[in-house]
Design a protein around this motif. Sequence first.
Motif, PDB file in Angstrom:
ATOM      1  N   ALA A  58      -3.672   0.248   5.560  1.00 23.05           N
ATOM      2  CA  ALA A  58      -4.255   1.349   6.407  1.00 23.05           C
ATOM      3  C   ALA A  58      -5.724   1.248   6.750  1.00 23.05           C
ATOM      4  O   ALA A  58      -6.400   1.405   7.660  1.00 23.05           O
ATOM      5  CB  ALA A  58      -4.208   2.580   5.417  1.00 23.05           C
ATOM      6  N   SER A 106      -2.580   8.574   8.841  1.00 22.87           N
ATOM      7  CA  SER A 106      -3.231   8.001   7.535  1.00 22.87           C
ATOM      8  C   SER A 106      -4.085   9.465   6.870  1.00 22.87           C
ATOM      9  O   SER A 106      -4.073   9.168   5.599  1.00 22.87           O
ATOM     10  CB  SER A 106      -4.097   6.951   7.997  1.00 22.87           C
ATOM     11  N   SER A 136       3.088   7.217   5.797  1.00 23.97           N
ATOM     12  CA  SER A 136       1.880   6.892   4.891  1.00 23.97           C
ATOM     13  C   SER A 136       2.270   6.725   3.508  1.00 23.97           C
ATOM     14  O   SER A 136       2.926   7.531   2.917  1.00 23.97           O
ATOM     15  CB  SER A 136       0.737   7.695   4.945  1.00 23.97           C
ATOM     16  N   VAL A 145       0.591   2.039   5.441  1.00 25.69           N
ATOM     17  CA  VAL A 145       1.386   2.412   6.513  1.00 25.69           C
ATOM     18  C   VAL A 145       2.710   1.486   6.658  1.00 25.69           C
ATOM     19  O   VAL A 145       2.387   0.562   7.053  1.00 25.69           O
ATOM     20  CB  VAL A 145       0.657   2.623   7.740  1.00 25.69           C
TER      21      VAL A 145
END
Length: 378
Positions: A58, A106, A136, A145
């Motif tokens: 992420a 996110s 997420s 992710v």
Amino acid sequence: MHSEPPGERDALREKIIGLGETSLHKSYYPELQRRLAELERFRALLDQTHDAIFLIRAETGRLADVNASAKAYLGYSKKELLAMPFTDLISPQQKARFVEFVHKISVLPSESRQTWTAPLVSRSGTEIPMEITVRSVTFGGEQYVVAIARDITERIRIEREIRIKESALESSTNGILIADLTGAVMYANRSFAAMFGYEREGTIAGRNLEAFFADPTVGEKVTAHLLDNPAIVQETVGLRSNGSPFHIQISGSVVQNDAGQPLCIMLIVMDITERILTEQMKRETYTQLGKNIEQFAILGDHIRNPLQVIVGYAEMIDDPFAAKILEQSRRIDDLVTRLDRGWVESANVRQFLRRHGDGAKPPGETFFRFSNLKEEDR
């Protein structure tokens, strides 16, 4: 400890270095092996799935891991994929919107899931339409992710074909009606609604077929016939929403699934009122023509009878004008003869039209044609 017996010191030493029966190494190693075997099985399952799976860091957006299907779809090696950001695989037209979409994911709670449709670009530059499910997750304190991409090329093709077929149904000038096997209407196109005087197609759904025929039993008979026969063609009288009747022709068939089981009934309806009125006018014309021919024949006889009397008297008198009377009488007789020939020819024409015309039937007469009849039985 020097005070401990030598046997206990040896047992402790073997336990520490992994040689004892209850050593830490021997109790932990089988569990580790089991976990590794489970991990390998799980990895094998991921590689067998048709969906492409991407694990994305992420923070950086770079790929941390991919399954075998991702490599197969895109044509890259795993090493190449792990060296690039996931966004490099998104179609340029969708890249900015996808980055915004992933950013929203996110910041959502862990395990939240959203779906996005965007093409992935293969190594050869081919864009593959994908439905990408993004969620997420957190591993070891680091946020990732997970993107699961499914190839929807076939689905898009099928949806396009369905839209084309729906457009064809909607644009048809004939009325199209689809009903279930009990006769309850499931779908009607715009032409059907306009033909039967309904403002919207949606107001027709749920009605029974009997509502659209002047004779309510016709709908039930059509449904029953189609459950035993593949098709039907029938001329009958329809009923508009305001209660006014009009002449229609229906062509019906049963829609079946791949196993040959009936799914629904489809009817194609044509307004044949103008044709029926034209046929009626032709019949009336033929009838009037016949009456006129008969009147011509009678009129000829009526002319000849007094003409014979005039000729008889003219031949009996001795007068210069007698020859003139006989001459004009012969002219009248010739005209009547020509009229006789004319009405005979008209009668022949009338018979020819009846034999070789359109075979018009009286208004409201119903007929059936079954598609499963043999040619010699038609």
